[in-house]
Design an enzyme around this catalytic site. Sequence first.
Site, PDB file in Angstrom:
ATOM      1  N   GLU A 144      46.934  23.881  20.390  1.00 42.70           N
ATOM      2  CA  GLU A 144      46.995  22.320  20.076  1.00 42.70           C
ATOM      3  C   GLU A 144      48.108  22.349  19.076  1.00 42.70           C
ATOM      4  OE1 GLU A 144      43.067  21.681  18.511  1.00 42.70           O
ATOM      5  OE2 GLU A 144      42.288  21.047  20.459  1.00 42.70           O
ATOM      6  N   GLU A 178      35.598  42.963  26.445  1.00 47.49           N
ATOM      7  CA  GLU A 178      35.550  43.027  25.045  1.00 47.49           C
ATOM      8  C   GLU A 178      35.460  44.534  24.572  1.00 47.49           C
ATOM      9  OE1 GLU A 178      31.708  42.393  23.113  1.00 47.49           O
ATOM     10  OE2 GLU A 178      32.154  40.492  23.956  1.00 47.49           O
TER      11      GLU A 178
END
Length: 271
Positions: free
Chosen positions: A81, A112
């Site tokens: 953004e 992960e």
Amino acid sequence: MSFTKTTEQASKYEHLEQMSVNELLTNINKEDQQVPLAVEKALPQIEKLITVVVEKMKNGGRLFYIGAGTSGRLGIVDASECPPTFGVPFDLVIGIIAGGDTAIRKAVEFAEDDRNQAWTDLQSHQINENDVVIGIAASGTTPYVLGGLEACKANRIVTGGITCNAGSPLALLPDYPVEVVVGPEFVTGSSRMKAGTAQKLVLNMISTATMIQLGHVKGNKMVDMQLSNVKLIDRGVRMIMSEIPVSYETAVELLKQHGSVRKAVNHFLNT
């Protein structure tokens, strides 16, 4: 290492399946109200982290977020953004998630748990000493994140961390840790809830305050925003009209000609 993993502690609420929708919403909202108060306690830590990010960016550096699951997705959202909001290059703030882009939509099993992959992912972006890397992990124990920050520190790269467990490895490892302790989740262990909200609030602060410090906001307006749809073009036109004495039609032409609110206003004032 011994520390209290509050993100995994049992919910304060029992028999959730027996609650009405109203009760569920009321109790979730009650828990959510604690999040900004927890963020407030971490403001001094957040300030130190932002200060070093701004310093590095002023010298040509970039900001990286690394995380897994919800934490990784939140980093990608914040990074993605920045270009439309502040008109900065797409590679100034970069979000990296364990498991790659596939993991944005679909969980990648055991991604992960790879302690070495984050450094490999960072190296693909030619990471260097001018940059800052922020690891995001509610638990504070994600191997992907910890391994990445360890490698960064070994290569003299400034590190930050955002965690919701005080005293966790991610609270102790980075140069600039941020600990936002929100307590047990409404659904036990569902750290996409309060912990995820806390991480989002901190990320909003980091990117927004950094971009303001770098000059991408004037007054309170996004003068460098990308004009990527009709709504934003109209907003840009009205920004121009609030800065200089021109009609809507003239502001439209200035915006078309110069491509940004800042450039349009500066051109008018300097001619």
